[in-house]
Design a protein around this motif. Structure first.
Motif, PDB file in Angstrom:
ATOM      1  N   PHE A   7      -8.343  -9.132   0.322  1.00 40.74           N
ATOM      2  CA  PHE A   7      -6.999  -9.713   0.310  1.00 40.74           C
ATOM      3  C   PHE A   7      -6.058  -8.833   1.129  1.00 40.74           C
ATOM      4  O   PHE A   7      -6.031  -7.617   0.930  1.00 40.74           O
ATOM      5  CB  PHE A   7      -6.448  -9.750  -1.121  1.00 40.74           C
ATOM      6  N   TYR A   9      -1.973  -8.628   1.908  1.00 39.58           N
ATOM      7  CA  TYR A   9      -0.609  -9.130   1.719  1.00 39.58           C
ATOM      8  C   TYR A   9       0.233  -8.638   2.889  1.00 39.58           C
ATOM      9  O   TYR A   9       0.417  -7.422   3.057  1.00 39.58           O
ATOM     10  CB  TYR A   9      -0.025  -8.609   0.411  1.00 39.58           C
ATOM     11  N   ASN A  11       3.712  -8.254   4.728  1.00 33.08           N
ATOM     12  CA  ASN A  11       5.147  -8.262   4.419  1.00 33.08           C
ATOM     13  C   ASN A  11       5.934  -8.125   5.702  1.00 33.08           C
ATOM     14  O   ASN A  11       5.831  -7.123   6.394  1.00 33.08           O
ATOM     15  CB  ASN A  11       5.459  -7.108   3.459  1.00 33.08           C
ATOM     16  N   SER A  24       6.900 -11.088  -3.218  1.00 33.30           N
ATOM     17  CA  SER A  24       5.594 -10.672  -2.701  1.00 33.30           C
ATOM     18  C   SER A  24       5.026  -9.552  -3.568  1.00 33.30           C
ATOM     19  O   SER A  24       3.853  -9.574  -3.956  1.00 33.30           O
ATOM     20  CB  SER A  24       5.719 -10.184  -1.259  1.00 33.30           C
ATOM     21  N   VAL A  27       3.467 -10.757  -6.685  1.00 32.82           N
ATOM     22  CA  VAL A  27       2.103 -11.279  -6.534  1.00 32.82           C
ATOM     23  C   VAL A  27       1.107 -10.124  -6.448  1.00 32.82           C
ATOM     24  O   VAL A  27       0.038 -10.159  -7.057  1.00 32.82           O
ATOM     25  CB  VAL A  27       1.961 -12.158  -5.277  1.00 32.82           C
ATOM     26  N   VAL A  28       1.472  -9.098  -5.703  1.00 34.95           N
ATOM     27  CA  VAL A  28       0.589  -7.942  -5.543  1.00 34.95           C
ATOM     28  C   VAL A  28       0.270  -7.316  -6.900  1.00 34.95           C
ATOM     29  O   VAL A  28      -0.889  -7.020  -7.203  1.00 34.95           O
ATOM     30  CB  VAL A  28       1.236  -6.899  -4.608  1.00 34.95           C
ATOM     31  N   VAL A  38      -7.906  -5.084  -2.115  1.00 32.66           N
ATOM     32  CA  VAL A  38      -6.541  -5.421  -1.702  1.00 32.66           C
ATOM     33  C   VAL A  38      -5.983  -4.416  -0.695  1.00 32.66           C
ATOM     34  O   VAL A  38      -6.135  -3.209  -0.856  1.00 32.66           O
ATOM     35  CB  VAL A  38      -5.611  -5.465  -2.939  1.00 32.66           C
ATOM     36  N   LEU A  40      -2.248  -3.908   1.808  1.00 31.51           N
ATOM     37  CA  LEU A  40      -0.922  -4.398   2.141  1.00 31.51           C
ATOM     38  C   LEU A  40      -0.618  -4.054   3.595  1.00 31.51           C
ATOM     39  O   LEU A  40      -1.066  -3.013   4.092  1.00 31.51           O
ATOM     40  CB  LEU A  40       0.141  -3.738   1.254  1.00 31.51           C
ATOM     41  N   PHE A 133      -2.141 -13.336   2.560  1.00 36.50           N
ATOM     42  CA  PHE A 133      -0.874 -13.799   2.001  1.00 36.50           C
ATOM     43  C   PHE A 133       0.232 -13.328   2.944  1.00 36.50           C
ATOM     44  O   PHE A 133       0.265 -12.165   3.342  1.00 36.50           O
ATOM     45  CB  PHE A 133      -0.623 -13.213   0.613  1.00 36.50           C
ATOM     46  N   ASN A 134       1.115 -14.209   3.272  1.00 41.01           N
ATOM     47  CA  ASN A 134       2.114 -13.931   4.288  1.00 41.01           C
ATOM     48  C   ASN A 134       3.504 -14.096   3.685  1.00 41.01           C
ATOM     49  O   ASN A 134       3.887 -15.200   3.319  1.00 41.01           O
ATOM     50  CB  ASN A 134       1.900 -14.931   5.433  1.00 41.01           C
ATOM     51  N   PHE A 135       4.216 -13.006   3.559  1.00 41.16           N
ATOM     52  CA  PHE A 135       5.549 -13.090   2.934  1.00 41.16           C
ATOM     53  C   PHE A 135       6.604 -12.511   3.857  1.00 41.16           C
ATOM     54  O   PHE A 135       6.356 -11.535   4.535  1.00 41.16           O
ATOM     55  CB  PHE A 135       5.578 -12.334   1.607  1.00 41.16           C
TER      56      PHE A 135
ATOM     57  N   VAL B 116      -3.585 -16.233  -7.117  1.00 41.59           N
ATOM     58  CA  VAL B 116      -4.642 -15.289  -6.731  1.00 41.59           C
ATOM     59  C   VAL B 116      -6.010 -15.920  -6.979  1.00 41.59           C
ATOM     60  O   VAL B 116      -6.918 -15.821  -6.148  1.00 41.59           O
ATOM     61  CB  VAL B 116      -4.481 -13.969  -7.512  1.00 41.59           C
TER      62      VAL B 116
END
Lengths: 135, 130
Positions: A7, A9, A11, A24, A27-28, A38, A40, A133-135, B116
């Protein structure tokens, strides 16, 4: 089938002005319970999210920046910061919080979480992921 | 292919609710499966039944409801985002002492874990928003 996925993320926005950065992070933190691989990434105005010494008292909003320092406790140890985005904004790593994690395998040695990467390298990181994931 | 769709913007203000809707329809038409549609940020405003657009405009909310009912799609509003923005179902009204609900049929309120999980369970997570 293994349920572990990579994953990332991403930002991209300033910490205040819109709620994307804060939501965001929510969610993390929730996602950390799912034990995925994960990472970032902070790019564009998103690099401002990691600035140290944030003071939101004049805008009446919660300063959530201390939360980033807790990411290591959530076993989030890979935080990519895009070099060009820092440079374009006249920033260096010294302007950002010093984020660390403790390595259980090395007697809890403190290690840097932030990895400074070029735009091209960040592209390679993105290409390796299963979920962006795109925030 | 199994898809989870994430929508991050409110209806009418931003095209992402429209784009996501047409994407979802096209994907279903092609035989793909939609595991979940997750509404986050202002996207939770896609799930209020009190929306009343002008008669000659599309009704984005009821369009979602019809799509979900036709194809049995799980549509989830993020609870934290919904609480901030006043989207309320029976459970939330009771928990938070609110005097009304406004959630539209076909939607449910649940946690970010559902997003998720969507990323884990689906072949693709497709995000609509800025």
């Amino acid at each position: 089938m293994s349920d572990t996925k990579k994953f990332l993320y991403i930002n991209r926005k300033a910490p205040y002005g819109t709620i994307y950065a804060w939501e965001s992070l929510e969610v993390v933190l929730i996602g950390a319970a799912f034990e995925q691989d994960v990472s970032l990434a902070f790019m564009d105005d998103g690099v401002y999210q990691l600035m140290k010494g944030q003071d939101t008292s004049a805008i009446g909003m919660k300063n959530f920046s201390p939360t980033y320092a807790a990411l290591g406790d959530y076993e989030i140890t890979k935080i990519f910061v895009e070099k060009e985005s820092l440079e374009e904004r006249g920033l260096t790593l010294d302007d950002l919080q010093h984020l660390v994690w403790e390595d259980e395998d090395e007697d809890w040695a403190e290690k840097d979480s932030i990895r400074l990467v070029s735009r091209a390298e960040l592209g390679d990181v993105m290409a390796e992921q299963d979920v962006l994931f795109n925030f | 292919m199994k898809l989870t769709i994430q929508i991050n913007e409110g209806p009418y203000q931003h095209q992402s609710a429209d784009s996501a809707y047409f994407f979802a329809k096209a994907a279903l038409d092609k035989g793909h499966e939609i595991f979940r549609i997750f509404f986050y940020h202002d996207g939770v405003n896609n799930g209020t039944r009190l929306t009343t657009p002008p008669q000659d405009d599309r009704n984005i909310v009821s369009r979602w409801t019809e799509l979900a009912q036709e194809h049995d799609i799980d549509m989830v509003l993020c609870v934290a985002a919904a609480q901030r923005r006043g989207i309320v179902d029976d459970g939330e009204a009771e928990r938070n002492g609110k005097d009304a609900t406004n959630i539209a049929p076909g939607f449910r309120i649940s946690g970010l874990g559902q997003l998720v999980e969507g990323g884990i369970q689906s072949d693709r997570l497709v995000v609509f928003g800025d």
